[in-house]
Design a protein around this motif. Structure first.
Motif, PDB file in Angstrom:
ATOM      1  N   GLN A 149      29.766   1.521 -20.253  1.00  0.00           N
ATOM      2  CA  GLN A 149      31.169   1.865 -20.038  1.00  0.00           C
ATOM      3  C   GLN A 149      31.702   1.314 -18.714  1.00  0.00           C
ATOM      4  O   GLN A 149      32.905   1.088 -18.580  1.00  0.00           O
ATOM      5  N   GLY A 209      28.420   5.007 -17.041  1.00  0.00           N
ATOM      6  CA  GLY A 209      28.079   5.126 -18.448  1.00  0.00           C
ATOM      7  C   GLY A 209      26.596   4.912 -18.708  1.00  0.00           C
ATOM      8  O   GLY A 209      25.763   5.050 -17.810  1.00  0.00           O
ATOM      9  N   GLY A 238      34.860  -0.426 -19.938  1.00  0.00           N
ATOM     10  CA  GLY A 238      36.001   0.444 -19.678  1.00  0.00           C
ATOM     11  C   GLY A 238      36.287   0.588 -18.198  1.00  0.00           C
ATOM     12  O   GLY A 238      36.451   1.700 -17.691  1.00  0.00           O
TER      13      GLY A 238
END
Length: 252
Positions: free
Chosen positions: A132, A211, A136
């Motif tokens: 992530q 993450g 992200g």
């Protein structure tokens, strides 16, 4: 004990990066994390020395707006993906035929960005990074921008507390840091996943700041996952960090 040599390097736009070097042998370029420095991530806790002892020439820049490098307040000094541009300039200067590349946290993200920009080390290591944190990043970037903006009002217990305290301890210039954070471009994760290069993903057992590290290793086309002790902040003090790096780099 290897001698540390620190010199100034003029990047593509005239700003100065401090470059720290130790040892001789096969080159490895180490990139530190956000609000940190080569000293804090790689030198202080013995990782650079361990790599030197294993036969490596260790090269460690302080990122722009970090450590002993320039921290300009001019927005023009922070074009898109300026850290990638800085490291590409440094790689052009060294012109190594054969080298390895590693980064922690922001340094790992920069390593991944470099790979998608055509950089071709022999091996690459992503530490303190999960899936992530690459796929992200916008949310993670906003977290740190908020930490900068709240640096004088944040209270213990706030999610931003430790980031603010670390930033202050490292004497990070908040204006320069905010400009730098806004220069980060998105990650082409599809391009990264297609790169068939031996990679290691090394992460603390209790580090999920970026993450899932096991998921990142699983998604990469040719990666090994190594778990070490610690959280995102504490894993950098673990001797096992450089130990696993060396284990991976010395594989035949």
């Amino acid at each position: 004990m290897s001698i540390l040599n620190s010199t100034d390097f003029m990047s593509f736009d005239g700003n100065i990066l401090k470059i720290h070097q130790m040892g001789s042998g096969r080159p490895i370029l180490l990139l530190h994390g956000l609000f940190s420095s080569a000293e804090m991530n790689w030198i202080k806790f013995g990782h650079a020395q361990a790599l030197c002892n294993a036969g490596f020439h260790v090269v460690m820049p302080d990122f722009r707006a970090h450590g002993q490098s320039s921290a300009p307040h001019d927005p023009a000094a922070y074009p898109n993906d300026v850290l990638v541009q800085d490291i590409l300039c440094l790689l052009d200067y060294f012109a190594w035929d054969d080298y390895d590349l590693a980064g922690f946290s922001l340094g790992a993200r920069t390593t991944a960005k470099l790979l998608t920009n055509g950089v071709k080390p022999n091996r690459a290591i992503l530490t303190g990074m999960g899936w992530q944190g690459l796929s992200g990043w916008d949310g993670r970037r906003q977290f740190f921008i908020d930490a900068i903006d709240k640096r004088e009002t944040v209270k213990r217990g706030d999610a931003h507390w430790f980031a603010v305290q670390f930033m202050k301890s490292q004497k990070i210039d908040p204006i320069a840091a905010r400009l730098l954070l806004n220069s980060f471009g998105s990650m082409d994760v599809d391009a990264l996943l297609k790169i068939d290069l031996p990679m290691a993903v090394i992460c603390g057992r209790d580090d999920d700041d970026n993450g899932s590290a096991p998921l990142l290793a699983e998604k990469l086309s040719n990666a090994i996952y190594y778990e070490i002790s610690g959280t995102h902040m504490s894993s950098v003090v673990e001797t096992d960090l450089s130990g696993k790096m060396i284990e991976f780099l010395q594989q035949t």
